[in-house]
Write an enzyme that holds these catalytic residues in place. Structure first.
Site, PDB file in Angstrom:
ATOM      1  N   HIS A   1     -11.983   8.522  -5.059  1.00  0.00           N
ATOM      2  CA  HIS A   1     -10.742   8.131  -4.701  1.00  0.00           C
ATOM      3  C   HIS A   1     -10.259   7.793  -6.392  1.00  0.00           C
ATOM      4  O   HIS A   1     -10.860   7.275  -7.133  1.00  0.00           O
ATOM      5  CB  HIS A   1     -10.550   6.989  -4.077  1.00  0.00           C
ATOM      6  CG  HIS A   1      -9.194   6.494  -3.620  1.00  0.00           C
ATOM      7  ND1 HIS A   1      -8.570   6.054  -4.250  1.00  0.00           N
ATOM      8  CD2 HIS A   1      -8.522   6.652  -2.305  1.00  0.00           C
ATOM      9  CE1 HIS A   1      -7.261   5.775  -3.726  1.00  0.00           C
ATOM     10  NE2 HIS A   1      -7.480   6.125  -2.319  1.00  0.00           N
TER      11      HIS A   1
ATOM     12  N   ASP B   1     -11.145  12.576  -1.834  1.00  0.00           N
ATOM     13  CA  ASP B   1      -9.680  12.298  -1.582  1.00  0.00           C
ATOM     14  C   ASP B   1      -8.562  13.115  -2.456  1.00  0.00           C
ATOM     15  O   ASP B   1      -8.824  13.103  -3.791  1.00  0.00           O
ATOM     16  CB  ASP B   1      -9.439  10.796  -1.869  1.00  0.00           C
ATOM     17  CG  ASP B   1      -7.949  10.160  -1.796  1.00  0.00           C
ATOM     18  OD1 ASP B   1      -7.048  10.951  -2.134  1.00  0.00           O
ATOM     19  OD2 ASP B   1      -7.724   9.557  -0.593  1.00  0.00           O
TER      20      ASP B   1
END
Length: 296
Positions: free
Chosen positions: A152, A182
């Site tokens: 992320h 992500d």
């Protein structure tokens, strides 16, 4: 052949889930998109977590069946800084993860994202992470759940965090630890989405400074990737996303013969019902692009 499946994280409907939508409403919206998977946050979406009632568990399974959905990814927290005076021990972290693995299995999930506390701004996980995960690999195998930590922003793919995860996979030889990507790490333009509580610096830069990672980085980790959170901020009425390069992402997944779920994670403005429309636009865009790429 690559098989892409589409789902939705209940995080997309944050706000509406507390005031305007029930779980049944959310599942109905997800099914109406033509999506087949639902992702949840354990602490955020399960009443009386970590010990939901038998009635709620029965209702959960009944709703999955009613809406023809499958449970995909379960969001778990291992809060290494939950105490003011000390860090969480590996024993405590391992027990927390084991409890969430068992609950995720009871609810029918096949992957689990462990969010372990971080010790730096580039999201290096607390040092207990490796022991916590390794001590739960046998349980994950018994339950047939894949543990997949999230890559992320602001952590890029070419980073010691990812290298350590890949080394762990190769050292243990496990099939039950993989990565969760992500798509916010591929963001190429800032967004003006308004989120209460952001620092002045974050507001000035927009909602997260774009990393704009190349698709070659994604390609390099797809053999180790179990799940993709399809992070996005805004898609206009013409189905144009100015931040996330969806065509390139799908082309990479299909060319690499990757199969699995892309689970919508909307992080744009939180005005009522805007998430419902935005997720609908994202799924229309993804289905159109996949059809064009495959020539169907």
């Amino acid at each position: 052949m690559s098989t892409l499946k589409y789902g939705v994280s209940l995080y997309s409907y944050t706000g509406d889930m507390y005031t305007l939508m029930t779980l049944d409403d959310a599942m109905r919206q997800i099914a109406d998109l033509g999506a087949t998977g639902i992702e949840i946050l354990g602490e955020g979406n399960i009443p009386s977590y970590p010990t939901p009632s038998a009635a709620w568990i029965d209702r959960w399974h009944a709703l999955l069946e009613e809406h023809a959905l499958e449970a995909t990814n379960y969001g778990s927290w291992i809060d290494s800084s939950m105490w003011r005076h000390r860090d969480l021990t590996a024993d405590e972290g391992a027990d927390m993860l084991a409890a969430d693995l068992r609950l995720a299995s009871t609810l029918g999930f096949t992957t689990l994202r462990p969010k372990i506390g971080v010790v730096s701004m580039d999201l290096r996980p607390h040092p207990i992470w490796e022991e916590v995960i390794e001590r739960n690999l046998s349980l994950a195998a018994d339950l047939d759940i894949v543990i997949c930590p999230e890559i992320h922003a602001p952590t890029p793919i070419r980073h010691p965090v990812v290298e350590e995860y890949v080394s762990f996979i190769e050292r243990t030889g496990t099939d039950h630890f993989r990565l969760l990507i992500d798509t916010g790490i591929f963001q190429r333009a800032i967004t003006t989405a308004n989120h209460d509580g952001l620092s002045e610096e974050a507001q000035e830069e927009g909602w997260r400074k774009p990393l704009a990672l190349p698709m070659s980085d994604l390609e390099s980790v797809l053999p180790y990737t179990a799940f993709i959170q399809a992070k996005f901020f805004d898609i206009d009425a013409q189905l144009v996303d100015q931040q996330i390069p969806w065509r390139e992402i799908l082309e990479t997944l299909i060319a690499s013969d990757w199969s699995g779920y892309l689970s919508s994670e909307y992080e744009g403005d939180r005005s009522p019902y805007r998430a419902v429309e935005q997720v609908r636009r994202q799924h229309a865009l993804l289905h159109r692009l996949e059809g064009e790429i495959r020539g169907s």
